[in-house]
Design an enzyme around this catalytic site. Structure first.
Site, PDB file in Angstrom:
ATOM      1  N   ASP A   1     -28.837  53.343  86.558  1.00 19.98           N
ATOM      2  CA  ASP A   1     -28.389  52.712  85.309  1.00 19.98           C
ATOM      3  C   ASP A   1     -27.441  51.578  85.703  1.00 19.98           C
ATOM      4  OD1 ASP A   1     -25.889  53.804  85.823  1.00 19.98           O
ATOM      5  OD2 ASP A   1     -25.756  54.912  83.932  1.00 19.98           O
TER       6      ASP A   1
ATOM      7  N   THR B   1     -21.298  57.904  88.124  1.00 19.70           N
ATOM      8  CA  THR B   1     -20.773  59.063  88.867  1.00 19.70           C
ATOM      9  C   THR B   1     -21.853  59.791  89.652  1.00 19.70           C
ATOM     10  OG1 THR B   1     -21.238  60.459  86.963  1.00 19.70           O
ATOM     11  CG2 THR B   1     -19.000  59.509  87.114  1.00 19.70           C
TER      12      THR B   1
ATOM     13  N   HIS C   1     -31.636  73.346 103.341  1.00 17.89           N
ATOM     14  CA  HIS C   1     -31.596  74.605 102.583  1.00 17.89           C
ATOM     15  C   HIS C   1     -32.326  74.538 101.245  1.00 17.89           C
ATOM     16  CE1 HIS C   1     -27.746  76.330 104.677  1.00 17.89           C
ATOM     17  NE2 HIS C   1     -28.519  75.669 105.524  1.00 17.89           N
TER      18      HIS C   1
ATOM     19  N   HIS D   1     -34.816  80.426 102.639  1.00 18.73           N
ATOM     20  CA  HIS D   1     -34.658  79.237 101.789  1.00 18.73           C
ATOM     21  C   HIS D   1     -35.897  79.019 100.913  1.00 18.73           C
ATOM     22  CE1 HIS D   1     -30.881  78.466 103.568  1.00 18.73           C
ATOM     23  NE2 HIS D   1     -31.366  78.188 104.766  1.00 18.73           N
TER      24      HIS D   1
ATOM     25  N   CYS E   1     -26.118  56.489  89.209  1.00 19.90           N
ATOM     26  CA  CYS E   1     -25.423  56.077  87.986  1.00 19.90           C
ATOM     27  C   CYS E   1     -23.948  55.915  88.362  1.00 19.90           C
ATOM     28  CB  CYS E   1     -25.667  57.039  86.824  1.00 19.90           C
ATOM     29  SG  CYS E   1     -24.931  58.674  86.955  1.00 19.90           S
TER      30      CYS E   1
HETATM   31  C1  RB5 Z   1     -22.275  54.788  82.218  1.00 24.09           C
HETATM   32  O1  RB5 Z   1     -21.148  54.176  81.721  1.00 24.09           O
HETATM   33  C2  RB5 Z   1     -21.910  56.125  82.853  1.00 24.09           C
HETATM   34  O2  RB5 Z   1     -21.612  57.054  81.861  1.00 24.09           O
HETATM   35  C3  RB5 Z   1     -23.051  56.611  83.712  1.00 24.09           C
HETATM   36  O3  RB5 Z   1     -23.341  55.663  84.679  1.00 24.09           O
HETATM   37  C4  RB5 Z   1     -22.827  57.912  84.467  1.00 24.09           C
HETATM   38  O4  RB5 Z   1     -21.641  57.887  85.171  1.00 24.09           O
HETATM   39  C5  RB5 Z   1     -23.038  59.149  83.707  1.00 24.09           C
HETATM   40  O5  RB5 Z   1     -22.935  60.253  84.219  1.00 24.09           O
END
Ligand code: RB5
Length: 141
Positions: A7, A65, A96, A132, A63
């Site tokens: 994203d 995080t 694993h 596993h 993304c």
């Molecule tokens: C986008 O702003 C952010 O929420 C997305 O990239 C991500 O971190 C969601 O988990």
């Protein structure tokens, strides 16, 4: 073939990852986005489906995080998406869990560490150990 998607929060790191894949001579298919504000579950599904269809053997999802996109990918039966911020976890999840997608946080990791993590992930085979295999099949039940 490696599937890659992100994203807007993961776009800059995806560009670094593409440079790495090209340096390594690894074929990839980029499922977007192109930096615009988007909804990460769409890209999780595109990459997850490419892996489930066998079009791509592994996937990379990014993304902000790595959390939302990994949660979304793991809703797909047969996808084992591991959110990794270190090389130990990237190695262990291949050995694993036979993880087929790695998720990264573009706002969490610097590009050099992220590349080492993905390099470890892509180069580590599944151990194939019976325990596993058993545990993975229990996830899929
Ligand atoms: C986008 O702003 C952010 O929420 C997305 O990239 C991500 O971190 C969601 O988990």
């Amino acid at each position: 073939m490696i599937a890659i998607g992100c994203d807007h929060g993961g776009y800059d790191l995806k560009l670094e990852m593409i440079k790495y894949l090209e340096r390594e001579g690894l074929a990839y298919k980029d499922f977007g986005c192109n930096g615009e504000s988007v909804d990460y579950p769409i890209y999780a599904r595109k990459v997850g489906q490419a892996v489930l269809d066998g079009e791509c053997e592994k996937g990379i999802l990014i993304c902000g995080t790595g959390i939302g996109i990994s949660i979304a990918a793991n809703k797909m039966k047969g996808i084992r998406c591991a959110l990794c911020s270190d090389c130990f976890s990237a190695e262990a999840t291949r050995l694993h869990n036979d993880a087929n997608i790695i998720a990264l946080g573009g706002r969490v990791l610097g590009p050099e560490l992220a590349v080492k993590i993905v390099d470890t992930f892509l180069k580590t085979p599944f151990s194939g150990d019976e325990r596993h295999v058993r545990r993975i099949s229990m996830i899929e039940e």
